[in-house]
Enzyme design. Structure first.
Site, mmCIF file in Angstrom:
data_model
loop_
_atom_site.group_PDB
_atom_site.id
_atom_site.type_symbol
_atom_site.label_atom_id
_atom_site.label_comp_id
_atom_site.label_asym_id
_atom_site.label_seq_id
_atom_site.Cartn_x
_atom_site.Cartn_y
_atom_site.Cartn_z
ATOM 1 N N THR A 183 0.846 -1.198 0.000
ATOM 2 C CA THR A 183 0.000 0.000 0.000
ATOM 3 C C THR A 183 0.880 1.247 0.000
ATOM 4 O O THR A 183 0.627 2.205 -0.737
ATOM 5 C CB THR A 183 -0.925 -0.012 1.243
ATOM 6 O OG1 THR A 183 -1.699 -1.204 1.204
ATOM 7 C CG2 THR A 183 -1.835 1.193 1.279
ATOM 8 N N ASN A 218 -6.430 -9.986 -6.749
ATOM 9 C CA ASN A 218 -6.410 -10.648 -5.443
ATOM 10 C C ASN A 218 -7.681 -11.451 -5.157
ATOM 11 O O ASN A 218 -7.652 -12.420 -4.417
ATOM 12 C CB ASN A 218 -6.170 -9.632 -4.323
ATOM 13 C CG ASN A 218 -6.995 -8.390 -4.472
ATOM 14 O OD1 ASN A 218 -7.008 -7.783 -5.535
ATOM 15 N ND2 ASN A 218 -7.710 -8.014 -3.433
ATOM 16 N N THR A 234 14.015 4.132 9.966
ATOM 17 C CA THR A 234 14.963 3.017 10.119
ATOM 18 C C THR A 234 14.390 1.760 9.481
ATOM 19 O O THR A 234 13.220 1.424 9.679
ATOM 20 C CB THR A 234 15.254 2.789 11.615
ATOM 21 O OG1 THR A 234 15.773 4.013 12.128
ATOM 22 C CG2 THR A 234 16.261 1.672 11.821
ATOM 23 N N GLN A 288 0.076 -9.955 -6.006
ATOM 24 C CA GLN A 288 -0.430 -11.326 -6.076
ATOM 25 C C GLN A 288 0.236 -12.144 -7.171
ATOM 26 O O GLN A 288 -0.097 -13.310 -7.363
ATOM 27 C CB GLN A 288 -1.958 -11.317 -6.289
ATOM 28 C CG GLN A 288 -2.742 -10.626 -5.201
ATOM 29 C CD GLN A 288 -2.749 -11.392 -3.876
ATOM 30 O OE1 GLN A 288 -2.321 -12.544 -3.796
ATOM 31 N NE2 GLN A 288 -3.215 -10.737 -2.818
ATOM 32 N N HIS A 309 4.245 -10.064 3.076
ATOM 33 C CA HIS A 309 3.385 -10.972 3.838
ATOM 34 C C HIS A 309 2.457 -11.814 2.964
ATOM 35 O O HIS A 309 1.718 -12.661 3.451
ATOM 36 C CB HIS A 309 2.606 -10.221 4.931
ATOM 37 C CG HIS A 309 1.493 -9.355 4.466
ATOM 38 N ND1 HIS A 309 0.180 -9.704 4.624
ATOM 39 C CD2 HIS A 309 1.487 -8.148 3.860
ATOM 40 C CE1 HIS A 309 -0.595 -8.735 4.144
ATOM 41 N NE2 HIS A 309 0.182 -7.779 3.674
ATOM 42 N N CYS A 352 -17.564 -7.474 5.038
ATOM 43 C CA CYS A 352 -18.754 -8.200 5.488
ATOM 44 C C CYS A 352 -19.470 -7.527 6.638
ATOM 45 O O CYS A 352 -20.422 -8.065 7.184
ATOM 46 C CB CYS A 352 -18.378 -9.611 5.873
ATOM 47 S SG CYS A 352 -18.477 -10.659 4.446
HETATM 48 N N1 PLP Z 1 -2.459 -4.993 -3.935
HETATM 49 C C1 PLP Z 1 -3.000 -6.214 -3.940
HETATM 50 C C2 PLP Z 1 -3.396 -6.860 -5.225
HETATM 51 C C3 PLP Z 1 -3.233 -6.866 -2.732
HETATM 52 O O1 PLP Z 1 -3.789 -8.081 -2.720
HETATM 53 C C4 PLP Z 1 -2.866 -6.219 -1.528
HETATM 54 C C5 PLP Z 1 -3.168 -6.838 -0.236
HETATM 55 O O2 PLP Z 1 -4.241 -7.398 -0.029
HETATM 56 C C6 PLP Z 1 -2.271 -4.958 -1.587
HETATM 57 C C7 PLP Z 1 -2.103 -4.384 -2.809
HETATM 58 C C8 PLP Z 1 -1.826 -4.251 -0.345
HETATM 59 O O3 PLP Z 1 -0.717 -4.911 0.220
HETATM 60 P P1 PLP Z 1 -0.192 -4.571 1.696
HETATM 61 O O4 PLP Z 1 -0.984 -5.403 2.633
HETATM 62 O O5 PLP Z 1 1.250 -4.971 1.694
HETATM 63 O O6 PLP Z 1 -0.363 -3.130 1.900
#
Ligand code: PLP
Length: 768
Positions: A72, A157, A244, A187, A209, A331
């Site tokens: 993000t 996603n 950092t 993804q 993650h 949801c």
């Molecule tokens: N873009 C896509 C396609 C994602 O699936 C996600 C997370 O769900 C993000 C961006 C955002 O990633 P982050 O959790 O590292 O901010």
């Protein structure tokens, strides 16, 4: 029962080998990478190594890699940089900012945010996609010439659909070579190879993650010489991303890519696994709709819907078997839908029921077999609970011989009245067709008639199609245009206050009385479910008021076929005909208040009070006034809002207090199948000493019956404690009961309720 986690697209567990490396690094490479001593240098070296490895993995140069806290942030950094450059160039050209409709929400949010903050006022264009989830090229090509930036993800996603970046590149080449192109590749990493350099991508984002590294590390790839400006300032990452560095998470990211490279052979089996899961799901849900049945997908995602189920309901069903799946939508709301499935135009029902199962690229045959067995268990239990309406399970239903079942879609109700093994459908709407059909067929009910309280003005009625799908006892030749029987053999006359009304005969002295109530529309009628003997009304239980009397409101009376004067007279008549405690079941219920009573409406709804006080002039002028400002009409008339949902949530301490009282009911508002299979709730009731007779399961569809039961059985100071998983759905029920006068109605999350057990002695075993 062991948890089966199937939400890998949301986040992944840290891989054991990565965890080992991270733990080691936290002990040994903990120094600040900016420090000049040897310890600092080794931390800095670890980052450099990771940067080089990641660059190599995506065929970039190390100086094109910026570490961030998340994808993000990487996406925001790219968008901010592109827009900030225009700001400082003071370029007056009005550009467009393009993004595909199925992008992750952080993309459109960031575009809107920075466009606004930097006061650029560019037009932001959402590019539509086709049914395959691919950007519609004609529209892209039309928009490209004026575009400054284009955001298209590599893999979606929710669906796993792989975007055809090559054809987008061809369009860029033809229509605007200068556009800054951001490819969100979160993804895609580890699942498909992308030639970022060859495609000429300007920016790409990644996240640790999602590939079994810990949270806290994202990556932005910035093709050389593309704009890059820091969002916040300091020294690190060449001054482009201060703060950092999160060394352990960066090391984790690096290690994750190494493991993925080592296991390049794994994806071979993933499509096989996907098919195994789909086969198991199909056995349980024969009418399953797979929303991502394409060749161009990554294999680790199954997106599906099941007609008759909302995402939330399916999540709960999988949840009781400890299978964690995701909805494509937030949801929290009572009705929500996946914007991705919506954008692909797969239909409202599929968007509202979309479920995403995403598994790991490291999944193995045994995991998948275990999952398939668990899915089969769901099938067995669903069969057991097909009969969601059953008096044995819902003792409060015994109170009424004609229970009513409410189905709601976006504030519009369809109802089913049940009499023994038969039923009558009231106001079926197309959006609820699967729910109505499932209910009637699963409960093996015979349909006597399908009736409407009015002709339809602004939405689609489903009577005819439903008739074609069910065997309806009263033939279509024997009913009028609203579905009311015209053949005398089904009818009797009921005398009320000297007037004769036509009534449909049901079993055991039950009748449905038709009362003409023009107003909302000229043809509006109301149906009173009542007990009657020898042509005399004994007791009215439910009244279906259609669009005339709503909860705290009246239906609008400004359609061409409305009549305000007649509405006044109709309300006057209904007030005379039904008992004070008769439950009003309206066709519209935007605030999710479920049902109400005549007694409550006389107080809560001042327009009805006007009728009672014979203030016809005031009624007429005020009705016109509220119709003019229809969007503001709800809740205008209420003196007190003690029953607003936010006031009905209580803490576990207060809940404990209530459960220690003598008179209370604990009411689980979840579906019967969820309630019956929830081991914890059974233990919970034992532990906290809930008396069996005080513990109810009242699913949403039964609330009107439970209202009738409570009104007739308890004082209004009875403590009613409604529960659901989060407490946020049951709170609507609690607030509806407060309206009815049950001032001690509250809601609490089951999870919180469970918590207060943890201080009860020796009760831990059920939670392990
Ligand atoms: N873009 C896509 C396609 C994602 O699936 C996600 C997370 O769900 C993000 C961006 C955002 O990633 P982050 O959790 O590292 O901010």
């Amino acid at each position: 029962m062991q948890e089966i986690y199937l939400d890998y697209n949301a986040s992944t567990p840290v891989h054991p080998e990565i965890l080992q490396d991270i733990l080691y690094s936290m002990h040994t490479i903990f120094a600040n990478p900016s420090s000049q001593h040897k310890s600092g240098k080794s931390a800095s070296l670890a980052i450099t190594n990771a940067r080089c490895n990641i660059a190599r993995y995506i065929s970039a140069d190390a100086n094109e890699i910026i570490f961030t806290s998340s994808a993000t942030e990487a996406i925001n950094l790219a968008i901010y940089s592109v827009l900030y450059q225009q700001k400082i160039l003071n370029n007056k050209k009005k550009y467009k900012l393009l993004y595909a409709a199925t992008e992750h929400k952080c993309v459109s949010n960031a575009l809107n945010h920075w466009n606004k903050i930097l006061q650029l006022d560019y037009e932001i264009v959402e590019l539509p996609v086709n049914e395959d989830g691919q950007v519609i090229l004609d529209i892209l090509q039309e928009e490209l010439p004026l575009a400054l930036m284009l955001c298209t993800m590599a893999v979606n996603n929710e669906t796993g659909i792989i975007t055809n970046l090559k054809v987008i590149k061809d369009s860029i080449n033809k229509h605007n070579k200068d556009v800054f192109w951001l490819v969100d590749s979160v993804q895609a990493l580890g699942k498909i190879d992308i030639d970022f350099k060859g495609l000429g991508v300007s920016y790409a984002s990644f996240s640790g993650h999602k590939i079994h590294a810990p949270k806290g590390c994202g990556v932005l790839y910035v093709k050389n010489k593309n704009p890059l400006f820091p969002m916040f300032c300091g020294e690190q990452e060449n001054k482009y991303r201060a703060g950092t560095e999160n060394v352990p998470a960066i090391i984790g990211f690096d290690k994750a890519l190494m493991i993925i490279e080592k296991n390049k052979h794994l994806p071979k089996n993933l499509f096989k696994y996907r098919n195994m899961i789909i086969n198991s799901l199909t056995k349980v849900f024969p009418n399953i709709q797979i929303n991502n049945n394409y060749h161009t997908i990554v294999p680790t995602v199954i997106n599906f819907s099941v007609p008759g189920f909302l995402s939330k309901e399916l999540i709960n069903i999988f949840g009781i078997f400890n299978i964690r799946v995701a909805a494509g939508s937030a949801c929290g709301a009572l009705n929500s839908k996946s914007y991705v499935i919506d954008a692909m135009n797969l239909g409202q029902q599929r968007a509202e029921g979309a479920i995403r199962m995403s598994f790991s690229i490291f999944a193995n045959y045994n995991n998948i077999m275990q999952l398939c067995k668990r899915i089969a268990l769901i099938g067995r239990e669903l069969n057991n609970y097909k009969k969601i309406y059953e008096t044995k399970r819902h003792q409060y239903l015994l109170h009424n011989q004609t229970p009513v079942i409410r189905f709601n879609y976006n504030g519009i109700n369809s109802w089913i009245i049940i009499n023994n093994e038969q039923c009558i459908v009231i106001d079926p709407i197309v959006e609820l067709k699967d729910k109505l059909l499932n209910f009637i067929t699963n409960n093996q009910l015979k349909t006597i008639a399908i009736m409407n309280t009015h002709g339809y003005v602004d939405y689609i009625n489903y009577t005819q199609d439903l008739r074609n799908k069910l065997e309806v006892i009263i033939d279509s030749d024997d009913v009028d245009i609203l579905g009311w029987p015209i053949n005398e053999k089904y009818l009797c006359n009921i005398n009320i206050e000297g007037m004769q009304y036509s009534a449909l005969l049901l079993a055991q002295d039950n009748v449905i009385i038709k009362v003409p109530t023009p107003g909302y529309t000229n043809d509006s009628v109301s149906f009173i479910v009542a007990k009657a003997r020898d042509g005399v009304l004994l007791e009215s239980q439910f009244v279906f008021t259609g669009g005339n009397i709503l909860i705290e409101d009246l239906g609008r009376a400004n359609f061409k076929i409305s009549n305000v004067n007649k509405l006044y007279e109709s309300i006057e008549n209904i007030l005379k005909l039904v008992d004070n405690n008769c439950i009003i079941c309206p066709t519209y219920d935007c605030k999710n208040l479920f049902a109400t009573t005549m007694k409550v409406e006389q107080k809560a709804n001042s327009l009805i009070a006007n009728v009672l006080l014979k203030q016809q002039d005031i009624f007429l002028s005020r009705t016109k006034e509220v119709d003019l400002f229809s969007e503001e009409r709800y809740f205008q008339e209420i003196a007190t809002k003690v029953y607003e949902p936010k006031n009905c949530i209580i803490s576990n301490v207060d809940a404990k207090d209530i459960i220690n009282k003598e008179k209370y009911l604990l009411i689980d508002t979840r579906e019967a199948i969820i309630h019956a299979n929830d081991v914890k709730i059974k233990q919970l009731s034992k532990i906290i000493g809930v008396n069996k007779n005080s513990f109810f399961n009242v699913p949403f569809i039964h609330i009107a019956n439970f209202m009738s039961y409570c009104i007739n059985s308890f004082d209004t100071n009875m403590h009613l404690l409604f529960i659901c998983n989060s407490g946020l759905t049951s709170v609507y029920v609690a607030s509806a009961f407060r309206r009815l006068g049950f001032i001690n109605s509250n809601s609490i999350s089951l999870e919180i309720l469970e918590e207060f057990n943890s201080d009860a002695e020796n009760n831990y075993e059920i939670y392990v």
